[in-house]
Design a protein around this motif. Sequence first.
Motif, PDB file in Angstrom:
ATOM      1  N   SER A 133      36.652 170.003   1.734  1.00 45.65           N
ATOM      2  CA  SER A 133      37.476 168.906   1.239  1.00 45.65           C
ATOM      3  C   SER A 133      37.514 168.928  -0.286  1.00 45.65           C
ATOM      4  CB  SER A 133      36.903 167.569   1.711  1.00 45.65           C
ATOM      5  OG  SER A 133      36.682 167.582   3.099  1.00 45.65           O
ATOM      6  N   SER A 134      38.706 168.838  -0.850  1.00 45.88           N
ATOM      7  CA  SER A 134      38.867 168.783  -2.302  1.00 45.88           C
ATOM      8  C   SER A 134      40.251 168.256  -2.617  1.00 45.88           C
ATOM      9  CB  SER A 134      38.667 170.166  -2.936  1.00 45.88           C
ATOM     10  OG  SER A 134      39.790 170.992  -2.703  1.00 45.88           O
ATOM     11  N   ASP A 135      40.439 167.821  -3.858  1.00 49.93           N
ATOM     12  CA  ASP A 135      41.737 167.295  -4.266  1.00 49.93           C
ATOM     13  C   ASP A 135      42.813 168.364  -4.290  1.00 49.93           C
ATOM     14  OD1 ASP A 135      40.424 164.951  -4.475  1.00 49.93           O
ATOM     15  OD2 ASP A 135      40.571 164.749  -6.653  1.00 49.93           O
ATOM     16  N   GLU A 136      42.441 169.626  -4.187  1.00 44.87           N
ATOM     17  CA  GLU A 136      43.431 170.704  -4.135  1.00 44.87           C
ATOM     18  C   GLU A 136      44.213 170.703  -2.821  1.00 44.87           C
ATOM     19  OE1 GLU A 136      41.394 174.326  -4.823  1.00 44.87           O
ATOM     20  OE2 GLU A 136      40.812 173.829  -6.894  1.00 44.87           O
ATOM     21  N   LEU A 137      43.777 169.907  -1.851  1.00 43.44           N
ATOM     22  CA  LEU A 137      44.455 169.838  -0.551  1.00 43.44           C
ATOM     23  C   LEU A 137      45.417 168.662  -0.448  1.00 43.44           C
ATOM     24  CD1 LEU A 137      41.365 170.488   1.776  1.00 43.44           C
ATOM     25  CD2 LEU A 137      43.071 172.157   1.054  1.00 43.44           C
ATOM     26  N   LEU A 138      45.574 167.882  -1.510  1.00 42.94           N
ATOM     27  CA  LEU A 138      46.340 166.654  -1.428  1.00 42.94           C
ATOM     28  C   LEU A 138      47.842 166.894  -1.322  1.00 42.94           C
ATOM     29  CD1 LEU A 138      44.483 164.399  -4.013  1.00 42.94           C
ATOM     30  CD2 LEU A 138      44.441 164.227  -1.522  1.00 42.94           C
ATOM     31  N   VAL A 139      48.471 166.109  -0.426  1.00 46.21           N
ATOM     32  CA  VAL A 139      49.920 166.096  -0.262  1.00 46.21           C
ATOM     33  C   VAL A 139      50.389 164.654  -0.381  1.00 46.21           C
ATOM     34  CG1 VAL A 139      51.873 166.641   1.234  1.00 46.21           C
ATOM     35  CG2 VAL A 139      49.807 168.049   1.323  1.00 46.21           C
ATOM     36  N   ASP A 140      51.380 164.395  -1.233  1.00 42.53           N
ATOM     37  CA  ASP A 140      51.976 163.060  -1.308  1.00 42.53           C
ATOM     38  C   ASP A 140      52.963 162.894  -0.155  1.00 42.53           C
ATOM     39  OD1 ASP A 140      50.559 162.454  -3.518  1.00 42.53           O
ATOM     40  OD2 ASP A 140      52.235 162.443  -4.915  1.00 42.53           O
ATOM     41  N   ILE A 141      52.781 161.840   0.627  1.00 42.01           N
ATOM     42  CA  ILE A 141      53.600 161.642   1.824  1.00 42.01           C
ATOM     43  C   ILE A 141      54.039 160.184   1.912  1.00 42.01           C
ATOM     44  CG2 ILE A 141      53.569 161.587   4.356  1.00 42.01           C
ATOM     45  CD1 ILE A 141      51.882 164.017   4.401  1.00 42.01           C
ATOM     46  N   GLU A 142      55.312 159.971   2.207  1.00 38.77           N
ATOM     47  CA  GLU A 142      55.809 158.671   2.624  1.00 38.77           C
ATOM     48  C   GLU A 142      55.825 158.658   4.152  1.00 38.77           C
ATOM     49  OE1 GLU A 142      59.610 158.155   0.844  1.00 38.77           O
ATOM     50  OE2 GLU A 142      58.809 157.827  -1.170  1.00 38.77           O
ATOM     51  N   TYR A 143      55.243 157.636   4.750  1.00 39.90           N
ATOM     52  CA  TYR A 143      55.061 157.680   6.203  1.00 39.90           C
ATOM     53  C   TYR A 143      55.226 156.307   6.837  1.00 39.90           C
ATOM     54  CZ  TYR A 143      50.460 155.778   5.130  1.00 39.90           C
ATOM     55  OH  TYR A 143      49.440 154.976   4.674  1.00 39.90           O
ATOM     56  N   VAL A 144      55.648 156.323   8.082  1.00 40.96           N
ATOM     57  CA  VAL A 144      55.675 155.141   8.943  1.00 40.96           C
ATOM     58  C   VAL A 144      55.253 155.599  10.328  1.00 40.96           C
ATOM     59  CG1 VAL A 144      57.035 153.304  10.001  1.00 40.96           C
ATOM     60  CG2 VAL A 144      57.556 154.048   7.662  1.00 40.96           C
ATOM     61  N   LYS A 145      54.323 154.895  10.904  1.00 35.76           N
ATOM     62  CA  LYS A 145      53.874 155.199  12.267  1.00 35.76           C
ATOM     63  C   LYS A 145      53.742 153.881  13.014  1.00 35.76           C
ATOM     64  CE  LYS A 145      50.026 157.228  14.878  1.00 35.76           C
ATOM     65  NZ  LYS A 145      48.707 157.910  14.786  1.00 35.76           N
ATOM     66  N   TYR A 146      54.443 153.765  14.149  1.00 37.72           N
ATOM     67  CA  TYR A 146      54.346 152.539  14.938  1.00 37.72           C
ATOM     68  C   TYR A 146      54.242 152.869  16.418  1.00 37.72           C
ATOM     69  CZ  TYR A 146      54.836 147.732  16.370  1.00 37.72           C
ATOM     70  OH  TYR A 146      54.582 146.496  16.903  1.00 37.72           O
ATOM     71  N   ASN A 147      53.226 152.308  17.053  1.00 42.05           N
ATOM     72  CA  ASN A 147      53.031 152.425  18.495  1.00 42.05           C
ATOM     73  C   ASN A 147      53.203 151.055  19.128  1.00 42.05           C
ATOM     74  OD1 ASN A 147      52.366 155.076  18.036  1.00 42.05           O
ATOM     75  ND2 ASN A 147      50.164 154.797  18.284  1.00 42.05           N
ATOM     76  N   ALA A 148      53.965 150.973  20.208  1.00 41.95           N
ATOM     77  CA  ALA A 148      54.196 149.704  20.883  1.00 41.95           C
ATOM     78  C   ALA A 148      54.055 149.890  22.388  1.00 41.95           C
ATOM     79  CB  ALA A 148      55.592 149.162  20.557  1.00 41.95           C
ATOM     80  N   ASP A 149      53.222 149.043  23.024  1.00 44.52           N
ATOM     81  CA  ASP A 149      53.024 149.042  24.470  1.00 44.52           C
ATOM     82  C   ASP A 149      53.370 147.662  25.008  1.00 44.52           C
ATOM     83  OD1 ASP A 149      51.838 151.371  23.636  1.00 44.52           O
ATOM     84  OD2 ASP A 149      49.932 151.049  24.672  1.00 44.52           O
ATOM     85  N   LEU A 150      54.251 147.601  25.997  1.00 44.71           N
ATOM     86  CA  LEU A 150      54.574 146.358  26.691  1.00 44.71           C
ATOM     87  C   LEU A 150      54.201 146.553  28.154  1.00 44.71           C
ATOM     88  CD1 LEU A 150      55.845 143.509  26.665  1.00 44.71           C
ATOM     89  CD2 LEU A 150      58.041 144.612  27.186  1.00 44.71           C
ATOM     90  N   THR A 151      53.161 145.860  28.615  1.00 46.03           N
ATOM     91  CA  THR A 151      52.666 146.086  29.967  1.00 46.03           C
ATOM     92  C   THR A 151      52.714 144.810  30.794  1.00 46.03           C
ATOM     93  OG1 THR A 151      50.370 145.708  29.238  1.00 46.03           O
ATOM     94  CG2 THR A 151      51.166 147.981  29.272  1.00 46.03           C
ATOM     95  N   PHE A 152      52.810 145.009  32.119  1.00 43.43           N
ATOM     96  CA  PHE A 152      52.919 143.913  33.067  1.00 43.43           C
ATOM     97  C   PHE A 152      51.860 144.098  34.158  1.00 43.43           C
ATOM     98  CE2 PHE A 152      56.983 144.880  31.193  1.00 43.43           C
ATOM     99  CZ  PHE A 152      57.503 143.641  30.854  1.00 43.43           C
ATOM    100  N   ARG A 153      51.198 142.995  34.509  1.00 42.74           N
ATOM    101  CA  ARG A 153      50.185 143.055  35.555  1.00 42.74           C
ATOM    102  C   ARG A 153      50.872 143.265  36.910  1.00 42.74           C
ATOM    103  NH1 ARG A 153      45.146 140.038  35.862  1.00 42.74           N
ATOM    104  NH2 ARG A 153      46.001 138.522  34.372  1.00 42.74           N
ATOM    105  N   VAL A 154      50.407 144.290  37.639  1.00 38.75           N
ATOM    106  CA  VAL A 154      50.948 144.545  38.970  1.00 38.75           C
ATOM    107  C   VAL A 154      49.924 144.301  40.060  1.00 38.75           C
ATOM    108  CG1 VAL A 154      52.681 146.177  38.154  1.00 38.75           C
ATOM    109  CG2 VAL A 154      50.412 147.013  38.782  1.00 38.75           C
ATOM    110  N   TYR A 155      48.602 144.303  39.684  1.00 33.48           N
ATOM    111  CA  TYR A 155      47.558 144.036  40.678  1.00 33.48           C
ATOM    112  C   TYR A 155      46.237 143.829  39.953  1.00 33.48           C
ATOM    113  CZ  TYR A 155      44.204 144.770  44.449  1.00 33.48           C
ATOM    114  OH  TYR A 155      43.170 144.609  45.343  1.00 33.48           O
ATOM    115  N   GLU A 156      45.638 142.650  40.084  1.00 33.07           N
ATOM    116  CA  GLU A 156      44.349 142.337  39.480  1.00 33.07           C
ATOM    117  C   GLU A 156      44.313 142.771  38.007  1.00 33.07           C
ATOM    118  OE1 GLU A 156      41.226 143.835  41.979  1.00 33.07           O
ATOM    119  OE2 GLU A 156      41.566 142.272  43.505  1.00 33.07           O
TER     120      GLU A 156
END
Length: 376
Positions: A133-156
């Motif tokens: 690990s060192s600063d020689e590995l740095l990359v400037d990145i603009e990023y967006v990450k979104y995870n969305a879960d919509l779940t419904f109970r089907v049994y217990e």
Amino acid sequence: MNRLNRLTFALIVFLGAAPFSGWQARAEKNKDPNRTLFSILGGPGYMPETGLMLAVGGLLSFKTEDDLELQRSSVTLVGVANELDDGIGFGVRSKQKIFFNNDDVRYFGHLDAGHQSLYYWGVGYDAGKAQESSDELLVDIEYVKYNADLTFRVYEQLYVGPILRLKYFSPSDDLPDSAIWDPNFNQYKDLPLGVGLGAVVQWDSRDVAVNARKGHFFNLEFTGYSPEWGSDSRYQKALLDYRYYYTPRLGSTFAFLNRIELSDGDVPYYDMAMLGGMDFMRGTYMGHFRDLNATENTFEYRHTFADGSGLSRHGVTAWIGAGSISDEASSLYQDWIVTYGVGYRYELQPRMNVRADLGFSSEDEVGFYLTFTEAF
């Protein structure tokens, strides 16, 4: 002062201040268990991926209906600002766990967005081992990450539902050699958008989702990424996640995490299975090891101290974990990365903690993480 040396300074600042400096505002100060609570924290922080930073965070917990049996919903939001080589970096991180209709409907969301300098080693175990690990590995990145879960109970405790996975990663033109000479990075640096649709099946018997003391959580999901719904690349991903929590006596909890992530197709570097960060394999830098497939097994002991009336707001943790990556699922478990560490917990709201974790890895890396709710 490079990032690796900033950790000592950050720890001195953190330990020299009152725990989690900031102030807490509560919407209601009575003892109504259905009350809405809102807390704010602010102060210096440190993450190996971003370095020393100024962070402000909020935790909102509430109930969507007047029901004592329904667990509290929560929304966290943390914003950070830090210095980059060419300006100011920023980041926003939010988790949402919302329970509706007597827990028959759930919405789980997770957002990461910002403009940051991140380390990039390349793809594969050998690439991760080739350079420290060192600063020689740095990359400037603009990023967006979104995870969305919509779940419904089907049994217990069985839930099923649709999921959305959105990724946007756009690197700058000033790249380190580790990115310039990496075929996957060059193939996908101008294809920054990943849009995935899929389905999830969950079995959840945990008592509290954000800080379980007992129960099981089983998560099986499949996601397809396709140009037909906006993705720049076509690929598929599957995730199997199993967690178990056991409390032999009040104040002592054993937590187990076992997960395997599999990928196939034209998978871009930014959506490969990765080890590291504040939630998984803490102590390993985010993205140090990335490939088509990854697995992790972590054991954590959580202890809450007692006071005269029961459990106090203070606790500690210790964990050890092992992970592996590979381009073939059959080759997993051949090369291992080990992480371990300790942490401090403060119960900011009922069963909702602020956590400070200090993690170490077999790659001689150190990570210090300050955020809301448990890692898993």
